[in-house]
Design a protein around this motif. Structure first.
Motif, PDB file in Angstrom:
ATOM      1  N   ILE A   1     -51.706  -9.168  34.918  1.00  0.00           N
ATOM      2  CA  ILE A   1     -50.767  -8.811  33.860  1.00  0.00           C
ATOM      3  C   ILE A   1     -50.951  -7.360  33.433  1.00  0.00           C
TER       4      ILE A   1
ATOM      5  N   VAL B   1     -45.028  -7.763  28.276  1.00  0.00           N
ATOM      6  CA  VAL B   1     -44.921  -8.688  29.414  1.00  0.00           C
ATOM      7  C   VAL B   1     -44.940 -10.126  28.889  1.00  0.00           C
ATOM      8  N   ARG B   2     -45.850 -10.412  27.990  1.00  0.00           N
ATOM      9  CA  ARG B   2     -45.937 -11.769  27.424  1.00  0.00           C
ATOM     10  C   ARG B   2     -44.668 -12.129  26.647  1.00  0.00           C
TER      11      ARG B   2
ATOM     12  N   TYR C   1     -41.618 -10.964  27.171  1.00  0.00           N
ATOM     13  CA  TYR C   1     -40.558 -11.242  28.144  1.00  0.00           C
ATOM     14  C   TYR C   1     -40.747 -12.607  28.791  1.00  0.00           C
ATOM     15  N   GLU C   2     -41.995 -13.010  28.987  1.00  0.00           N
ATOM     16  CA  GLU C   2     -42.261 -14.357  29.508  1.00  0.00           C
ATOM     17  C   GLU C   2     -41.769 -15.400  28.519  1.00  0.00           C
ATOM     18  N   ARG C   3     -42.124 -15.226  27.249  1.00  0.00           N
ATOM     19  CA  ARG C   3     -41.706 -16.197  26.228  1.00  0.00           C
ATOM     20  C   ARG C   3     -40.192 -16.277  26.118  1.00  0.00           C
TER      21      ARG C   3
ATOM     22  N   ILE D   1     -38.879 -13.063  32.435  1.00  0.00           N
ATOM     23  CA  ILE D   1     -39.711 -13.037  33.640  1.00  0.00           C
ATOM     24  C   ILE D   1     -40.503 -14.338  33.675  1.00  0.00           C
ATOM     25  N   GLU D   2     -40.855 -14.736  34.879  1.00  0.00           N
ATOM     26  CA  GLU D   2     -41.615 -15.976  35.025  1.00  0.00           C
ATOM     27  C   GLU D   2     -43.104 -15.710  34.878  1.00  0.00           C
ATOM     28  N   GLN D   3     -43.758 -16.658  34.215  1.00  0.00           N
ATOM     29  CA  GLN D   3     -45.207 -16.591  34.108  1.00  0.00           C
ATOM     30  C   GLN D   3     -45.769 -17.364  35.296  1.00  0.00           C
TER      31      GLN D   3
ATOM     32  N   ARG E   1     -54.035 -15.160  36.506  1.00  0.00           N
ATOM     33  CA  ARG E   1     -52.677 -15.269  37.057  1.00  0.00           C
ATOM     34  C   ARG E   1     -52.394 -14.011  37.875  1.00  0.00           C
TER      35      ARG E   1
ATOM     36  N   TYR F   1     -49.210 -11.843  39.511  1.00  0.00           N
ATOM     37  CA  TYR F   1     -47.764 -11.648  39.455  1.00  0.00           C
ATOM     38  C   TYR F   1     -47.280 -11.058  40.763  1.00  0.00           C
TER      39      TYR F   1
ATOM     40  N   THR G   1     -41.981  -8.506  39.883  1.00  0.00           N
ATOM     41  CA  THR G   1     -42.039  -8.588  38.417  1.00  0.00           C
ATOM     42  C   THR G   1     -41.936  -7.200  37.807  1.00  0.00           C
TER      43      THR G   1
END
Length: 134
Positions: free
Chosen positions: A3, A17-18, A20-22, A26-28, A37, A39, A43
């Motif tokens: 990340i 980044v987090r 945008y995930e929420r 973007i996919e987590q 994790r 990416y 991404t």
């Protein structure tokens, strides 16, 4: 890519980044049993797309819709163009509104001598009078 690596490469913070995930932009990636994790490289491109769209005035909801259009092979460029033209019209409305606000403030500022107590300030008086008329 971690990340932190994604964030650095895309020119954003890890919290962005987090975020945008929420928001589902973007996919987590799945977290492995042991480790971090990772990416995929795309991404970074997706975050850059989001940033550029934000700079053009698109909301996150509108960006999500643009991303959906981008991924749907059945959609045409005409649909994206229509959204861009609608955003331009929205920006023009905002520019006009800002112009009206600026002119109103300029009128108020020119009515004020810049001296005396605030209880006699024509700018504050005009704002108080405006509340009564709303």
């Amino acid at each position: 890519m971690t990340i932190g690596g994604v964030a650095r490469a895309a020119g954003v913070g890890v919290e962005t980044v987090r975020f945008y995930e929420r928001r589902g932009l973007i996919e987590q990636p799945e977290k492995p049993m042991f480790g971090r994790r990772t990416y995929p490289p795309e991404t970074v491109a997706r975050i850059r797309f989001i940033r550029r769209a934000k700079e053009l005035g698109f909301t996150l909801k509108e960006i999500a819709e643009l991303l959906e259009l981008r991924m749907d092979p059945g959609k045409s460029c005409a649909e994206v163009r229509a959204r861009a033209l609608a955003k331009m019209a929205d920006i023009d409305r905002k520019i006009e509104a800002l112009g009206r606000m600026r002119r109103a403030l300029a009128d108020l500022a020119s009515a004020c001598r810049g001296r005396g107590p605030t209880s006699e300030c024509p700018i504050l008086e005009a704002m108080e009078e405006g509340e009564e008329h709303e």
